[in-house]
Design an enzyme around this catalytic site. Sequence first.
Site, PDB file in Angstrom:
ATOM      1  N   ASP A  79      53.066  54.898  34.073  1.00  0.00           N
ATOM      2  CA  ASP A  79      52.735  53.846  34.911  1.00  0.00           C
ATOM      3  C   ASP A  79      53.111  53.580  36.302  1.00  0.00           C
ATOM      4  O   ASP A  79      54.286  54.100  36.730  1.00  0.00           O
ATOM      5  CB  ASP A  79      53.099  52.490  34.144  1.00  0.00           C
ATOM      6  CG  ASP A  79      52.561  51.187  34.828  1.00  0.00           C
ATOM      7  OD1 ASP A  79      51.576  50.781  34.465  1.00  0.00           O
ATOM      8  OD2 ASP A  79      53.225  50.625  35.760  1.00  0.00           O
ATOM      9  N   ASN A 126      47.754  48.955  47.156  1.00  0.00           N
ATOM     10  CA  ASN A 126      46.467  48.556  47.265  1.00  0.00           C
ATOM     11  C   ASN A 126      46.296  47.401  48.178  1.00  0.00           C
ATOM     12  O   ASN A 126      45.402  47.560  49.245  1.00  0.00           O
ATOM     13  CB  ASN A 126      45.682  48.208  46.126  1.00  0.00           C
ATOM     14  CG  ASN A 126      44.871  49.287  45.307  1.00  0.00           C
ATOM     15  OD1 ASN A 126      44.751  50.345  46.060  1.00  0.00           O
ATOM     16  ND2 ASN A 126      44.741  49.276  44.198  1.00  0.00           N
ATOM     17  N   HIS A 147      42.399  49.926  49.341  1.00  0.00           N
ATOM     18  CA  HIS A 147      42.089  50.363  47.994  1.00  0.00           C
ATOM     19  C   HIS A 147      41.878  51.999  48.407  1.00  0.00           C
ATOM     20  O   HIS A 147      41.760  53.001  47.381  1.00  0.00           O
ATOM     21  CB  HIS A 147      40.743  49.890  47.308  1.00  0.00           C
ATOM     22  CG  HIS A 147      40.919  48.390  46.792  1.00  0.00           C
ATOM     23  ND1 HIS A 147      41.439  48.294  45.605  1.00  0.00           N
ATOM     24  CD2 HIS A 147      40.751  47.312  47.302  1.00  0.00           C
ATOM     25  CE1 HIS A 147      41.640  46.951  45.207  1.00  0.00           C
ATOM     26  NE2 HIS A 147      41.414  46.332  46.472  1.00  0.00           N
ATOM     27  N   ASP A 201      43.063  54.707  45.920  1.00  0.00           N
ATOM     28  CA  ASP A 201      42.394  55.727  45.231  1.00  0.00           C
ATOM     29  C   ASP A 201      43.090  57.369  45.645  1.00  0.00           C
ATOM     30  O   ASP A 201      43.000  57.966  44.809  1.00  0.00           O
ATOM     31  CB  ASP A 201      41.055  55.677  45.714  1.00  0.00           C
ATOM     32  CG  ASP A 201      40.128  54.561  45.181  1.00  0.00           C
ATOM     33  OD1 ASP A 201      40.721  53.897  44.201  1.00  0.00           O
ATOM     34  OD2 ASP A 201      39.118  54.294  45.663  1.00  0.00           O
ATOM     35  N   ASP A 214      46.104  52.193  36.584  1.00  0.00           N
ATOM     36  CA  ASP A 214      47.419  53.044  37.220  1.00  0.00           C
ATOM     37  C   ASP A 214      48.016  53.406  36.080  1.00  0.00           C
ATOM     38  O   ASP A 214      49.358  53.795  36.200  1.00  0.00           O
ATOM     39  CB  ASP A 214      48.131  52.018  38.149  1.00  0.00           C
ATOM     40  CG  ASP A 214      48.892  50.870  37.241  1.00  0.00           C
ATOM     41  OD1 ASP A 214      48.387  50.707  36.246  1.00  0.00           O
ATOM     42  OD2 ASP A 214      49.620  50.232  37.863  1.00  0.00           O
TER      43      ASP A 214
END
Length: 337
Positions: free
Chosen positions: A211, A219, A224, A228, A254
């Site tokens: 995780d 983010n 974002h 990404d 994630d």
Amino acid sequence: MDTILQALSVQVTAARDLESLTRPLLEMLETVTGLESTYLTQIDLEQSAQHILYARNSAALQIPEGGSVDWSDTLCRRALDEGRLYAADVADRWGDSAAARAMGIRTYMSSPVRTSSGSLYGTLCGASAEHKPLVTGSEHLIAFFARLIAEHVEREQLLQQLQQANNELSRQALSDPLTGLPNRRALMLELHRLFSLLKRTGHPLLFSFLDLDGFKAINDTHGHDAGDLLLQTMAQQLAGALRSGDLLARVGGDEFVAVGMGPLSGEETVEAAVHCFQRRLFEQSQVQLPLASQVLNYPGASVGVVAVDPASISIDDALRQADACMYAVKRQRRAQS
């Protein structure tokens, strides 16, 4: 001609592929025209090449099946340019064709094989080293055969396109579009296969849940696109930490799952294998991410790893154990920060 049409109806219905359609047509074409060599070509205009796909040779003139000729030197191109289907004076009319001269072709007949869009697939041809008069109706017959072949080619091309589209849809259904990794569905399919195999061998599996701590903050702070890019870079680095036969999947926004083979008897201990797997994954989850204004130093994901025996645990329970281990690591990291 009635016999030819009866045979044709049977052959067209029974044809499984282009070859099984074409070979009987070449035989019928020879019977009707008296030309001892009949053949189907495919034309590659970009490479300026004509390929002989299938040929029937019943006398001295031999058209080599599988051979290729420079398109500019062929009788087919000359016939197409002139709109001519038949010539009994090849040497006089097209004496500049080295290929025709070398084979001694005197009589020639052809019809273009065009798809419904008008693109040229190839030619259906007949040739003879002797003078052969034009048989009444043969021009219509060769053109008809060419249309049958074109229709079959289009069907095969359509089926191929449908198969490719189906394969692409299947690939997309089993892969994460951002990272290209297998998705949760693909992971579960592979785990069912692995569990069935390893239940009989007693070989342990290493399950890891990863995780990305602080991903939401990245983010929110950097956008974002940065998030990404972090996921894509993370996927590449984690994949580099795996061995042949290991699995890596993105199973959430994630979250990643990695599955590796545990040690066999006589190798390292299970505890050592778990520690090594966790260390490799954690090291590869540390990312230096160049952004527009700075380099983002991501300190690594929370990585939980457990060893399981496929013969005594379900896939869902194995994933739950790895998830619980990951959360224990996450709590420990928070307590130390």
